[in-house]
Motif scaffolding. Structure first.
Motif, PDB file in Angstrom:
ATOM      1  N   PHE A   1      29.272  -8.985  71.307  1.00 34.89           N
ATOM      2  CA  PHE A   1      30.305  -9.765  70.625  1.00 34.89           C
ATOM      3  C   PHE A   1      29.870 -10.105  69.196  1.00 34.89           C
ATOM      4  CE2 PHE A   1      32.082 -13.865  69.367  1.00 34.89           C
ATOM      5  CZ  PHE A   1      33.437 -13.577  69.421  1.00 34.89           C
TER       6      PHE A   1
ATOM      7  N   LEU B   1      27.654 -20.216  66.625  1.00 35.08           N
ATOM      8  CA  LEU B   1      27.511 -20.386  68.070  1.00 35.08           C
ATOM      9  C   LEU B   1      27.346 -21.856  68.407  1.00 35.08           C
ATOM     10  CD1 LEU B   1      24.946 -17.548  68.877  1.00 35.08           C
ATOM     11  CD2 LEU B   1      27.428 -17.476  69.125  1.00 35.08           C
TER      12      LEU B   1
ATOM     13  N   VAL C   1      33.713 -16.524  62.880  1.00 36.60           N
ATOM     14  CA  VAL C   1      34.281 -16.796  64.198  1.00 36.60           C
ATOM     15  C   VAL C   1      33.332 -17.801  64.852  1.00 36.60           C
ATOM     16  CG1 VAL C   1      33.143 -14.798  65.292  1.00 36.60           C
ATOM     17  CG2 VAL C   1      35.117 -15.849  66.387  1.00 36.60           C
ATOM     18  N   GLU C   2      33.905 -18.832  65.427  1.00 36.55           N
ATOM     19  CA  GLU C   2      33.124 -19.859  66.108  1.00 36.55           C
ATOM     20  C   GLU C   2      33.368 -19.691  67.593  1.00 36.55           C
ATOM     21  OE1 GLU C   2      32.845 -23.368  68.415  1.00 36.55           O
ATOM     22  OE2 GLU C   2      34.769 -22.621  67.743  1.00 36.55           O
ATOM     23  N   THR C   3      32.284 -19.720  68.380  1.00 34.50           N
ATOM     24  CA  THR C   3      32.447 -19.562  69.815  1.00 34.50           C
ATOM     25  C   THR C   3      31.441 -20.416  70.564  1.00 34.50           C
ATOM     26  OG1 THR C   3      32.707 -17.967  71.612  1.00 34.50           O
ATOM     27  CG2 THR C   3      30.932 -17.523  70.056  1.00 34.50           C
TER      28      THR C   3
ATOM     29  N   ALA D   1      38.257 -20.037  66.071  1.00 36.26           N
ATOM     30  CA  ALA D   1      37.548 -20.088  67.358  1.00 36.26           C
ATOM     31  C   ALA D   1      38.013 -18.972  68.283  1.00 36.26           C
ATOM     32  CB  ALA D   1      37.776 -21.440  68.019  1.00 36.26           C
ATOM     33  N   MET D   2      37.075 -18.465  69.056  1.00 40.09           N
ATOM     34  CA  MET D   2      37.381 -17.443  70.057  1.00 40.09           C
ATOM     35  C   MET D   2      36.369 -17.591  71.186  1.00 40.09           C
ATOM     36  SD  MET D   2      37.618 -13.358  69.536  1.00 40.09           S
ATOM     37  CE  MET D   2      37.493 -12.254  70.920  1.00 40.09           C
ATOM     38  N   HIS D   3      36.854 -17.716  72.413  1.00 38.73           N
ATOM     39  CA  HIS D   3      35.984 -17.821  73.583  1.00 38.73           C
ATOM     40  C   HIS D   3      35.790 -16.416  74.138  1.00 38.73           C
ATOM     41  CE1 HIS D   3      37.166 -22.297  74.345  1.00 38.73           C
ATOM     42  NE2 HIS D   3      36.759 -22.062  73.112  1.00 38.73           N
ATOM     43  N   TYR D   4      34.719 -15.765  73.722  1.00 38.21           N
ATOM     44  CA  TYR D   4      34.492 -14.355  74.059  1.00 38.21           C
ATOM     45  C   TYR D   4      34.524 -14.078  75.551  1.00 38.21           C
ATOM     46  CZ  TYR D   4      29.724 -15.778  75.137  1.00 38.21           C
ATOM     47  OH  TYR D   4      28.639 -16.391  75.678  1.00 38.21           O
ATOM     48  N   TRP D   5      34.048 -14.997  76.380  1.00 35.03           N
ATOM     49  CA  TRP D   5      33.996 -14.746  77.831  1.00 35.03           C
ATOM     50  C   TRP D   5      35.364 -14.886  78.490  1.00 35.03           C
ATOM     51  CZ3 TRP D   5      33.215 -19.398  75.726  1.00 35.03           C
ATOM     52  CH2 TRP D   5      33.770 -20.493  76.348  1.00 35.03           C
TER      53      TRP D   5
ATOM     54  N   TRP E   1      38.272  -7.707  71.997  1.00 35.21           N
ATOM     55  CA  TRP E   1      37.434  -8.390  71.020  1.00 35.21           C
ATOM     56  C   TRP E   1      37.664  -7.879  69.602  1.00 35.21           C
ATOM     57  CZ3 TRP E   1      31.985  -8.436  73.758  1.00 35.21           C
ATOM     58  CH2 TRP E   1      32.013  -9.330  74.824  1.00 35.21           C
TER      59      TRP E   1
ATOM     60  N   VAL F   1      29.078 -15.587  62.409  1.00 41.64           N
ATOM     61  CA  VAL F   1      29.265 -16.165  63.735  1.00 41.64           C
ATOM     62  C   VAL F   1      28.629 -17.551  63.781  1.00 41.64           C
ATOM     63  CG1 VAL F   1      28.823 -15.891  66.210  1.00 41.64           C
ATOM     64  CG2 VAL F   1      29.259 -13.884  64.791  1.00 41.64           C
TER      65      VAL F   1
END
Length: 91
Positions: free
Chosen positions: A67, A80, A40-42, A14-18, A25, A78
């Protein structure tokens, strides 16, 4: 599922892009790939992109398209999670 089909595990980090500086990144995504993760899960908390009704924000630190492109370039798929409610994230 039919007889003879194989289920493959979906390994994701997991990665919270914001919440991560856009300059970080690529190194973060490469680290996920280097850890032999496939995805990657976000979460995508809509409040980050529409802070007020009709007022959309896709600024550099919230550029979801970029991203996703960078994740693909790093060799990751990815996943989402679309908001407004995205799990433990306050939206």
């Amino acid at each position: 599922m039919t007889l003879g089909q194989r289920l493959d595990a979906c390994y994701a980090g997991a990665m919270h892009y914001w919440r991560v500086e856009p300059t970080a990144w690529v190194p973060c995504l490469r680290a996920l790939h280097g850890a032999e993760l496939a995805h990657v899960e976000t979460p995508v908390p809509w409040r980050e992109h529409e802070p007020a009704r009709g007022d959309f924000d896709w600024a550099a630190e919230r550029d979801l398209e970029r991203f996703v492109e960078q994740a693909g370039a790093a060799g990751l798929g990815v996943v989402l999670r679309l908001g407004p409610i995205v799990g433990a994230v306050e939206t």
